[in-house]
Design an enzyme around this catalytic site. Structure first.
Site, PDB file in Angstrom:
ATOM      1  N   ASP A   1       1.063  -1.167  -0.106  1.00 59.44           N
ATOM      2  CA  ASP A   1       0.026  -0.053  -0.094  1.00 59.44           C
ATOM      3  C   ASP A   1       0.823   1.180   0.145  1.00 59.44           C
ATOM      4  O   ASP A   1       2.053   1.188   0.512  1.00 59.44           O
ATOM      5  CB  ASP A   1      -0.932  -0.013   1.188  1.00 59.44           C
ATOM      6  CG  ASP A   1      -1.648   1.192   1.327  1.00 59.44           C
ATOM      7  OD1 ASP A   1      -2.294   1.272   0.203  1.00 59.44           O
ATOM      8  OD2 ASP A   1      -1.945   1.816   2.307  1.00 59.44           O
TER       9      ASP A   1
ATOM     10  N   ASP B   1      -0.285   5.122   0.698  1.00 58.65           N
ATOM     11  CA  ASP B   1      -0.562   6.115   1.738  1.00 58.65           C
ATOM     12  C   ASP B   1      -0.409   5.713   2.980  1.00 58.65           C
ATOM     13  O   ASP B   1      -1.308   4.495   3.328  1.00 58.65           O
ATOM     14  CB  ASP B   1      -1.929   6.754   1.273  1.00 58.65           C
ATOM     15  CG  ASP B   1      -2.009   7.265  -0.062  1.00 58.65           C
ATOM     16  OD1 ASP B   1      -1.013   7.943  -0.510  1.00 58.65           O
ATOM     17  OD2 ASP B   1      -2.934   6.985  -0.848  1.00 58.65           O
TER      18      ASP B   1
ATOM     19  N   ASP C   1      -1.457  -0.229   6.167  1.00 60.03           N
ATOM     20  CA  ASP C   1      -1.613   0.522   7.395  1.00 60.03           C
ATOM     21  C   ASP C   1      -3.234   0.620   7.954  1.00 60.03           C
ATOM     22  O   ASP C   1      -3.677   0.808   8.797  1.00 60.03           O
ATOM     23  CB  ASP C   1      -1.314   2.090   7.309  1.00 60.03           C
ATOM     24  CG  ASP C   1      -2.241   2.707   6.508  1.00 60.03           C
ATOM     25  OD1 ASP C   1      -3.054   3.790   6.747  1.00 60.03           O
ATOM     26  OD2 ASP C   1      -2.315   2.702   5.178  1.00 60.03           O
TER      27      ASP C   1
END
Length: 222
Positions: free
Chosen positions: A7, A9, A182
């Site tokens: 991922d 961001d 996250d």
């Protein structure tokens, strides 16, 4: 053969590139502050809460691409990279990507943020493969619409599956598949790989990682 998916961001970046792109455009007078900034913040809060309607958000996020020329967008993005993105890339993130690359793993960024914003970021991080939400373009201009399935939640599984199929592969082709994220929004893909890793996770993902015994790491400075 091993697969490493990342991922972007708040995982490889210490921040959210989609949100920061909007704030950058506001700060440079491209977008009207009062209207856009409030909507941008509201959508970000919906994403964090897990209530985001991705199609509603993309109608908002892709509109500025359709309203400006390719030349202006490219110039603004180069400034955006210098001002907002490079300070959000920490050494730990670069080292993690390099370890997988040096090991010969097949590496890709898998992000809900559109490819106009994220392709230069993926290149800066050394990725040859980017799986992102694709903005539609016709005759060299963005339309403000999405091309294909948004790379969000279950859509990440679909898009990764399609990408691997084009390479003649599938998740079972790999002796080990890792996905770093996250966000609880990425639970669908985290559940599909053999080695999910929570990176500076939000509260909901942290709770899931603890319950399932998934490793948790931090890529943030300090």
């Amino acid at each position: 053969m091993r697969l490493a998916l990342f991922d972007l961001d708040n995982t490889l970046l210490c921040g959210d590139s989609d949100y920061e792109w909007g704030q950058f455009l506001v700060g440079h007078g491209v977008l009207e502050r009062a209207e856009y900034e409030a909507q941008n913040r509201e959508f970000y809060e919906q994403y964090a809460a897990g209530t985001l309607d991705i199609h509603e958000f993309l109608g908002f996020a892709l509109r500025p691409l359709a309203e400006h020329s390719a030349e202006d967008l490219a110039r603004w993005h180069a400034e955006f990279m210098r001002e907002r993105i490079l300070p959000m890339i920490g050494r730990a993130a670069r080292e993690l990507v390099e370890r997988h690359r040096a090991a010969g793993d097949l590496c890709a960024v898998v992000t809900a943020t559109n490819s106009f914003v994220t392709a230069p970021i993926a290149r800066e991080l050394g990725f040859a493969h980017l799986i992102a939400t694709e903005p539609e373009s016709l005759a060299g201009r963005f339309t403000g619409r999405v091309a294909g399935t948004p790379c969000f939640r279950e859509g990440k599984i679909e898009r990764v599956t399609q990408w691997l199929a084009r390479l003649g592969l599938g998740l079972p082709s790999f002796e080990r598949s890792t996905f770093y994220s996250d966000s609880h929004n990425d639970l669908p893909l985290l559940e599909r790989v053999s080695h999910p890793v929570a990176v500076d996770p939000d509260e909901r993902l942290q709770a899931e990682a603890r319950r399932r015994g998934w490793p948790m790491i931090s890529l943030r400075p300090g």
